[in-house]
Design an enzyme around this catalytic site. Structure first.
Site, short mmCIF file in Angstrom:
data_model
loop_
_atom_site.label_atom_id
_atom_site.label_comp_id
_atom_site.label_asym_id
_atom_site.label_seq_id
_atom_site.Cartn_x
_atom_site.Cartn_y
_atom_site.Cartn_z
N LEU A 17 47.71 44.82 34.00
CA LEU A 17 47.89 44.80 34.83
C LEU A 17 49.81 44.36 34.88
O LEU A 17 50.78 44.35 35.72
CB LEU A 17 47.34 43.80 35.64
CG LEU A 17 45.98 43.92 36.05
CD1 LEU A 17 45.31 42.78 36.71
CD2 LEU A 17 46.29 44.90 37.03
N ASP A 57 51.61 33.73 20.86
CA ASP A 57 49.46 33.36 21.60
C ASP A 57 49.78 32.21 22.79
O ASP A 57 50.62 31.68 22.64
CB ASP A 57 49.25 33.10 20.64
CG ASP A 57 48.14 32.62 20.59
OD1 ASP A 57 47.79 32.81 22.07
OD2 ASP A 57 47.25 32.11 19.80
N CYS A 85 49.80 37.61 33.37
CA CYS A 85 49.02 38.49 33.60
C CYS A 85 47.61 38.10 32.00
O CYS A 85 46.53 38.80 32.28
CB CYS A 85 48.95 39.76 33.67
SG CYS A 85 49.95 40.11 35.07
N TYR A 160 34.30 32.94 31.92
CA TYR A 160 35.42 34.12 32.49
C TYR A 160 35.30 32.64 33.84
O TYR A 160 36.69 32.77 34.72
CB TYR A 160 35.03 35.08 32.77
CG TYR A 160 36.28 35.85 33.35
CD1 TYR A 160 37.63 36.01 32.71
CD2 TYR A 160 36.02 36.44 34.38
CE1 TYR A 160 38.30 37.19 33.03
CE2 TYR A 160 36.52 37.47 35.20
CZ TYR A 160 37.75 37.47 34.45
OH TYR A 160 39.23 38.62 35.51
N THR A 195 41.89 48.88 34.10
CA THR A 195 42.49 48.43 33.43
C THR A 195 42.13 48.42 31.64
O THR A 195 40.65 49.53 31.64
CB THR A 195 42.26 46.66 33.82
OG1 THR A 195 41.29 46.52 33.07
CG2 THR A 195 43.08 46.45 34.78
#
Length: 254
Positions: A17, A57, A85, A160, A195
């Site tokens: 993305l 990072d 993203c 997540y 993706t």
């Protein structure tokens, strides 16, 4: 806000993305800084679009501050647009079948997905606040990436879903805080997109997943995420919300 002539930084810009967004923004005339943990990937995308690449990072607050300062110096201006993203999508049960907890995975997921987005948003907003407002009183736009797992989290997605739910929840309070500075905050919650993570699945598995999307019955294209991001930048009245981009899919429990 116009993308043309303005600086934009995109985390996770080396693939998926983020890479699609970097390419689209460059086509729209933005000066793009591609930030990614994989500096080679960032350099590859930046080379394609005439942008600049910065390795970072995002889970390290000090590294994010340094990377954004580097991007600002290379662009010759503070970014008016920031798109988050960068992220990971690891899955694990809260308590594994053998009784093992998943604390490490939970912490890692939140540090990259949530803390990383927060760090980038913070340092980008600080720099946007120093800019002169445009004719509409706007100084900047920040776009964070949530996920439909925010509302439809499946078994094994607790970490997540928690990270993406927090990103969605930040939109309104962040937008309210930055309103005086003329900075908008919006989150995109993508559904099932094509993706690198999806590309690694067997073809029959991908086909089954895509078949669950009502319309269009396929995986989302990264370019469609990029288009949504550019539309958010252009539409000044979009603020403080999370937009699902999912072809009307709703995820089953597992």
């Amino acid at each position: 806000m116009e993308l043309k002539g303005n600086g934009a930084l995109i985390t996770g810009g080396g693939s998926g993305l983020g890479a699609a967004t970097a390419r689209h923004f460059a086509e729209m005339g933005a000066r793009v800084a591609v930030l990614d943990l994989d500096q080679e990937a960032a350099q590859r995308v930046a080379g394609e679009i005439g942008g600049i690449a910065v390795g970072v990072d995002v889970s390290d607050a000090a590294a994010v501050e340094t990377a954004i300062a580097e991007a600002e110096a290379a662009l010759g201006q503070a970014p008016r647009v920031a798109v988050n993203c960068a992220g990971i999508g690891l899955a694990a049960r809260i308590v594994g079948r053998d009784g093992t907890p998943s604390f490490d995975l939970f912490e890692r997921t939140l540090r990259i997905n949530l803390f990383g987005s927060y760090y980038v948003m913070t340092h980008a907003a600080r720099r946007m606040m120093t800019l002169e407002p445009d004719a509409g009183g706007e100084r900047g736009v920040i776009i964070n990436t949530a996920s439909i797992a925010w509302q439809d989290g499946q078994l094994g997605q607790s970490a997540y879903a928690a990270s993406k739910g927090a990103i969605a929840s930040m939109s309104l309070p962040a937008a309210r805080e930055f309103a005086r500075a003329g900075i908008r905050v919006v989150a995109i919650a993508p559904g099932l997109f094509n993706t690198p993570m999806m590309e690694g699945l067997p073809e029959e598995v991908s086909a089954k997943i895509a078949a669950d999307v009502p319309f269009p019955p396929r995986l989302g294209a990264p370019e469609e995420y990029a288009l949504m991001a550019s539309q958010i930048v252009a539409n000044r009245y979009l603020n403080g919300t999370t937009l699902r981009l999912d072809g009307a899919v709703r995820l089953p429990p597992k």
